[in-house]
Design an enzyme around this catalytic site. Structure first.
Site, PDB file in Angstrom:
ATOM      1  N   SER A  17       4.947  25.198  10.954  1.00 18.83           N
ATOM      2  CA  SER A  17       4.151  23.997  11.268  1.00 18.83           C
ATOM      3  C   SER A  17       3.607  23.269  10.040  1.00 18.83           C
ATOM      4  CB  SER A  17       3.014  24.352  12.225  1.00 18.83           C
ATOM      5  OG  SER A  17       3.561  24.722  13.473  1.00 18.83           O
ATOM      6  N   LYS A  66      -3.726  30.460  22.609  1.00 12.62           N
ATOM      7  CA  LYS A  66      -3.604  29.255  23.445  1.00 12.62           C
ATOM      8  C   LYS A  66      -4.553  29.255  24.649  1.00 12.62           C
ATOM      9  CE  LYS A  66       1.176  28.212  22.191  1.00 12.62           C
ATOM     10  NZ  LYS A  66       2.515  27.885  22.659  1.00 12.62           N
ATOM     11  N   ALA A 129       7.844  34.244  33.849  1.00 13.61           N
ATOM     12  CA  ALA A 129       6.718  33.611  34.553  1.00 13.61           C
ATOM     13  C   ALA A 129       5.413  33.830  33.791  1.00 13.61           C
ATOM     14  CB  ALA A 129       6.616  34.165  35.976  1.00 13.61           C
ATOM     15  N   GLY A 240      15.170  27.201  20.612  1.00 10.34           N
ATOM     16  CA  GLY A 240      13.981  26.356  20.669  1.00 10.34           C
ATOM     17  C   GLY A 240      13.547  25.717  19.358  1.00 10.34           C
TER      18      GLY A 240
HETATM   19  P1  ATR Z   1       4.653  34.289  27.031  1.00  7.94           P
HETATM   20  O1  ATR Z   1       3.315  33.697  26.759  1.00  7.94           O
HETATM   21  O2  ATR Z   1       5.586  34.326  25.860  1.00  7.94           O
HETATM   22  O3  ATR Z   1       5.304  33.708  28.246  1.00  7.94           O
HETATM   23  P2  ATR Z   1       3.870  36.563  28.557  1.00  7.94           P
HETATM   24  O4  ATR Z   1       2.838  35.751  29.251  1.00  7.94           O
HETATM   25  O5  ATR Z   1       3.521  37.957  28.107  1.00  7.94           O
HETATM   26  O6  ATR Z   1       4.364  35.841  27.247  1.00  7.94           O
HETATM   27  O7  ATR Z   1       5.168  36.608  29.464  1.00  7.94           O
HETATM   28  C1  ATR Z   1       6.331  37.262  29.081  1.00  7.94           C
HETATM   29  C2  ATR Z   1       7.408  36.985  30.112  1.00  7.94           C
HETATM   30  O8  ATR Z   1       8.650  37.573  29.663  1.00  7.94           O
HETATM   31  C3  ATR Z   1       7.132  37.595  31.466  1.00  7.94           C
HETATM   32  O9  ATR Z   1       7.685  36.781  32.453  1.00  7.94           O
HETATM   33  C4  ATR Z   1       7.887  38.933  31.378  1.00  7.94           C
HETATM   34  O10 ATR Z   1       8.252  39.473  32.623  1.00  7.94           O
HETATM   35  P3  ATR Z   1       7.167  40.345  33.491  1.00  7.94           P
HETATM   36  O11 ATR Z   1       6.174  39.359  34.035  1.00  7.94           O
HETATM   37  O12 ATR Z   1       7.958  40.994  34.543  1.00  7.94           O
HETATM   38  O13 ATR Z   1       6.551  41.298  32.503  1.00  7.94           O
HETATM   39  C5  ATR Z   1       9.122  38.492  30.636  1.00  7.94           C
HETATM   40  N1  ATR Z   1       9.854  39.563  29.934  1.00  7.94           N
HETATM   41  C6  ATR Z   1       9.523  40.179  28.789  1.00  7.94           C
HETATM   42  N2  ATR Z   1      10.469  41.061  28.407  1.00  7.94           N
HETATM   43  C7  ATR Z   1      11.448  40.984  29.342  1.00  7.94           C
HETATM   44  C8  ATR Z   1      12.717  41.656  29.514  1.00  7.94           C
HETATM   45  N3  ATR Z   1      13.168  42.558  28.637  1.00  7.94           N
HETATM   46  N4  ATR Z   1      13.465  41.314  30.595  1.00  7.94           N
HETATM   47  C9  ATR Z   1      13.022  40.382  31.485  1.00  7.94           C
HETATM   48  N5  ATR Z   1      11.844  39.736  31.377  1.00  7.94           N
HETATM   49  C10 ATR Z   1      11.061  40.030  30.322  1.00  7.94           C
END
Ligand code: ATR
Length: 275
Positions: A17, A66, A129, A240
């Site tokens: 940034s 955030k 999500a 991204g």
């Molecule tokens: P961010 O702010 O980056 O979105 P987060 O709020 O911790 O971080 O969300 C991480 C997301 O990645 C979640 O949707 C998580 O799935 P779960 O809600 O079931 O935990 C998903 N995620 C992380 N590692 C994953 C994996 N190996 N396979 C599938 N989904 C994954």
């Protein structure tokens, strides 16, 4: 007089940034500086109070700040209110602090503006999500897609998110196993799986003809999801980096009222990481 801007996060060492905003400022002849500061969640409020008390005009906040920035803001834009996350704080003329979230518009501007990936009338699938998904839903809905489905490992989290946005448009929550037999035009990876080079369990035949894949994460190498999209025959499979620059451009506009040009900068950052 030089105006002061910064990005707070933890970790922050590798943030692009400062470079992006410094180049934006040079390009548009704005007199400002922009620094990165490591700020753990515990000291966020004090550090932010100090920053604005000492003449700071605007702040970007990244992981893990955030949600705290969302709580900190005196006013929120609609997209930030619904995202429950703020990546841009801006000091207003009356001294109050406005919170916005430019991640979603950054994604949309990269998809449509830089890659000509249309979203109107399209079937969009979002993987994940969490906070990253929350930040992009409203700007995506504003593009009038035919549908937005949200697939998550923990289905209840996708369902809760869909319930939160129910008044804004039609969204569907599902688990990964329920994706079998469905096809999408645009698949967005908003899971944090990429960060550990993992891939959500995706069925073959998920992509419609001419579908595009986009990973909200980026790295020096193609992410596991970008590689998956290419292997599945996606028309485009992108990461991204463009979204990063575009969310910064939107923040710059909020602060300075000037829209910086982004194309050359994205190309430059892209070239550098291929070295
Ligand atoms: P961010 O702010 O980056 O979105 P987060 O709020 O911790 O971080 O969300 C991480 C997301 O990645 C979640 O949707 C998580 O799935 P779960 O809600 O079931 O935990 C998903 N995620 C992380 N590692 C994953 C994996 N190996 N396979 C599938 N989904 C994954």
């Amino acid at each position: 007089m030089t105006d002061h801007y910064a990005v707070f996060g933890d970790p922050i060492k590798h943030s692009k940034s400062p470079r992006i905003h410094t180049l934006f400022a040079q390009q548009s002849q704005q007199d400002l500086d922009y620094v990165a500061q490591q700020v753990p969640a515990e000291t966020f409020v004090t550090a932010t109070n100090d920053f604005f008390a000492n003449g700071g005009q605007g702040l970007n906040c990244t992981v893990p700040l955030k949600e705290l920035a969302w709580q900190y803001a005196d006013q929120l834009t609609e997209r930030a209110r619904l995202a429950k996350a703020v990546n841009t704080l801006a000091k207003q003329a009356d001294g109050s602090i406005l919170g916005d979230n430019t991640d979603g518009i950054g994604l949309v501007n990269d998809l449509i503006g830089n890659h000509q990936i249309q979203l109107a009338g399209k079937r969009i699938l979002i993987l994940g999500a969490g906070g990253a998904t929350r930040g992009i839903i409203l700007p995506l809905l504003d593009c009038q897609p035919a549908q937005i489905s949200i697939a998550n490992r923990t289905v209840s989290k996708a369902e809760a998110l869909v319930a939160d946005f129910a008044a804004q448009g039609r969204l569907t929550a599902l688990g990964f196993e329920a994706l079998a037999g469905q096809q999408f035009d645009v698949v967005l990876n908003a899971t944090s799986a990429s960060l550990s080079d993992q891939l959500p369990p995706l069925p073959a035949d998920l992509l419609a003809a001419n579908a595009c894949c986009y990973d909200l994460a980026y790295g020096n190498q193609p992410t596991a999801f970008v590689k998956w999209g290419l292997a599945q025959g996606a028309a485009q499979s992108l990461d991204g980096l463009g979204m990063l620059v575009e969310q910064a451009a939107e923040a710059f506009f909020i602060w300075r009222g000037v829209s910086p040009a982004t194309t050359d900068l994205i190309a430059l950052l892209d070239t550098e990481r291929q070295k």
